[in-house]
Design a protein around this motif. Structure first.
Motif, short mmCIF file in Angstrom:
data_model
loop_
_atom_site.label_atom_id
_atom_site.label_comp_id
_atom_site.label_asym_id
_atom_site.label_seq_id
_atom_site.Cartn_x
_atom_site.Cartn_y
_atom_site.Cartn_z
N ASP A 52 0.83 -1.21 0.00
CA ASP A 52 0.00 0.00 0.00
C ASP A 52 0.87 1.26 0.00
OD1 ASP A 52 -2.21 -1.74 0.28
OD2 ASP A 52 -1.97 -1.73 2.46
N SER A 53 1.97 1.22 0.75
CA SER A 53 2.86 2.37 0.77
C SER A 53 3.53 2.57 -0.59
CB SER A 53 3.92 2.22 1.87
OG SER A 53 4.76 1.11 1.62
N PHE A 54 3.80 1.47 -1.28
CA PHE A 54 4.33 1.54 -2.65
C PHE A 54 3.30 2.23 -3.55
CE2 PHE A 54 5.10 0.24 -6.93
CZ PHE A 54 6.47 0.06 -7.06
N VAL A 88 9.35 3.05 -4.59
CA VAL A 88 10.21 2.04 -3.98
C VAL A 88 10.84 2.59 -2.69
CG1 VAL A 88 12.30 0.66 -4.27
CG2 VAL A 88 10.66 0.83 -6.13
N ALA A 89 11.30 3.82 -2.73
CA ALA A 89 11.91 4.42 -1.54
C ALA A 89 10.89 4.61 -0.43
CB ALA A 89 12.57 5.75 -1.89
N ALA A 90 9.69 5.06 -0.80
CA ALA A 90 8.64 5.27 0.20
C ALA A 90 8.27 3.98 0.89
CB ALA A 90 7.41 5.89 -0.47
N SER A 91 8.14 2.92 0.12
CA SER A 91 7.75 1.64 0.71
C SER A 91 8.90 1.00 1.48
CB SER A 91 7.21 0.69 -0.36
OG SER A 91 8.10 0.60 -1.46
N ASN A 111 1.89 4.40 6.42
CA ASN A 111 3.25 4.85 6.15
C ASN A 111 3.36 6.31 6.55
OD1 ASN A 111 5.88 4.79 5.33
ND2 ASN A 111 5.44 5.12 3.17
N GLN A 112 3.85 6.57 7.73
CA GLN A 112 3.89 7.92 8.28
C GLN A 112 5.20 8.62 7.95
OE1 GLN A 112 2.30 8.08 12.35
NE2 GLN A 112 1.56 5.99 12.09
N VAL A 113 5.38 8.90 6.66
CA VAL A 113 6.57 9.60 6.19
C VAL A 113 6.15 10.78 5.33
CG1 VAL A 113 8.00 7.52 6.24
CG2 VAL A 113 6.85 8.16 4.12
N VAL A 156 11.23 10.72 2.01
CA VAL A 156 11.45 9.84 0.86
C VAL A 156 12.55 10.40 -0.04
CG1 VAL A 156 10.36 8.73 -1.12
CG2 VAL A 156 9.03 9.11 0.96
N ALA A 157 12.52 11.70 -0.26
CA ALA A 157 13.54 12.32 -1.12
C ALA A 157 14.94 12.11 -0.56
CB ALA A 157 13.24 13.81 -1.28
#
Length: 347
Positions: free
Chosen positions: A287-289, A312-315, A326-328, A333-334
């Motif tokens: 889901d975060s992806f 990909v980085a977020a997940s 996903n609490q980012v 992510v950057a």
């Protein structure tokens, strides 16, 4: 806010997880949070500054009210939730470790959304000013009614020219109301523009299987998924992009993580394959992806490589966060995309 809203539709549940790595028969308490595939995507997008609207059916009781308040806390719009039914679905989670995998036990029979029917949601109203609609294969697996309403939403979104995305999300323990995924899902996928899935989803839901894949040994070859993507696009001409998450399961605490995106002409491979060790919580990883991918495709039209890298980085980061959500932030992510995986304290 980026122009255009995103609507997601599905079931949100109470999650009861054993503390740490305790097994069900070891624990005398559970940690209570909320989560569900489409709700998880909505939370991710809200964190990134996208106007997100989560649609579901909830009972009128204090547990459901707590769930709605939780979603609002993350900036998710809940104005189009409909009410009725007797209960909120529950899932129990036992987190695995090393060679012992995690376990999920569902208690969602007769949940409010499982008894939803066509006509209960005013999709014309819901889709006002909306750019994107997202659903997952979990929703039509709940009940025939949920499948019918999901199809109703997809068809209305198609009429209005709204981009439709789907995470195939095959859950064998859910398809128990007399229909199989193969009987229900094709009609829904036929109205979908962006399809996300992994090797099991492709086989179980759409009947296509990649060759040369050994996920249990932690080895995943991105090129093996090109044929799958082409097969999906051939079967479903509306589909414009097929995305596959590439998870290599070394053990329950160590996964490799990457992805590929096929746009009908070119197979994009994520710039990084992350080695995720000491996983905190992998539930909600897909889901975060998806949340990262939707953000990327909306934010950088025509830059599929960047959107894929962001997803990909977020997940990857999601695996470090407890709970479904996903609490980012975009900045988090950057930072990882730029190569900073040091985990140093920010002062």
């Amino acid at each position: 806010m980026i122009k255009g809203k995103v609507v997601t539709f599905g079931e949100v549940m109470l999650r009861l997880a054993t503390p740490g790595y305790l097994r069900f028969n070891q624990t005398s308490e559970f940690n209570a949070t909320f989560g569900g595939g489409e709700a998880n995507v909505a939370v991710s997008l809200a964190n990134y500054g996208i106007e997100s609207n989560f649609v579901t059916r909830l009972p009128k009781n204090d547990i459901a009210r707590s769930c709605e308040m939780d979603l609002k806390k993350f900036g998710v719009n809940t104005d189009d939730i409909v009410y009725g039914g007797e209960r909120l679905g529950i899932y129990f989670l036992e987190t695995g470790a090393v060679s012992r995998g995690s376990k999920v036990v569902y208690d969602r029979a007769h949940s409010a959304i499982s008894e939803i029917e066509k006509g209960m949601i005013d999709w014309d109203k819901v889709f006002e000013g909306v750019a994107w609609f997202h659903w997952t294969g979990i929703t039509p697996a709940i009940s025939q009614g949920a499948a019918d309403v999901c199809l109703e939403a997809i068809q209305k979104a198609n009429e209005k020219g709204i981009t439709v995305s789907c995470d195939l999300n095959y859950r064998k323990n859910l398809w128990n109301y007399g229909k199989t995924a193969g009987e229900i899902m094709p009609a829904l996928v036929a109205g979908t523009d962006i399809v996300l899935g992994n090797e099991e989803d492709a086989e179980k839901v759409l009947g296509v299987k990649p060759k040369g894949v050994d996920v249990t040994g932690g080895r995943v070859d991105a090129d093996a998924y090109l044929s799958v993507s082409k097969q999906i696009m051939k079967q479903y001409p509306r589909c414009k992009k097929v995305i596959t998450t590439l998870r290599g399961s070394i053990n329950a605490n160590h996964n490799s993580w990457s992805g590929v995106l096929y746009d009908g002409k070119e197979l994009f491979k994520a710039s990084n394959t992350y080695q995720i060790t000491d996983i905190v919580d992998r539930v909600g990883g897909g889901d975060s992806f998806m949340g990262g991918l939707v953000y990327g495709l909306l934010t950088w039209p025509g830059r599929d490589q960047k959107a894929l890298n962001f997803a990909v980085a977020a997940s990857c980061l999601k695996h470090t966060i407890y709970g479904d959500y996903n609490q980012v932030t975009v900045e988090d992510v950057a930072k990882l995309m730029d190569g900073d995986a040091s985990g140093r304290v920010a002062r």
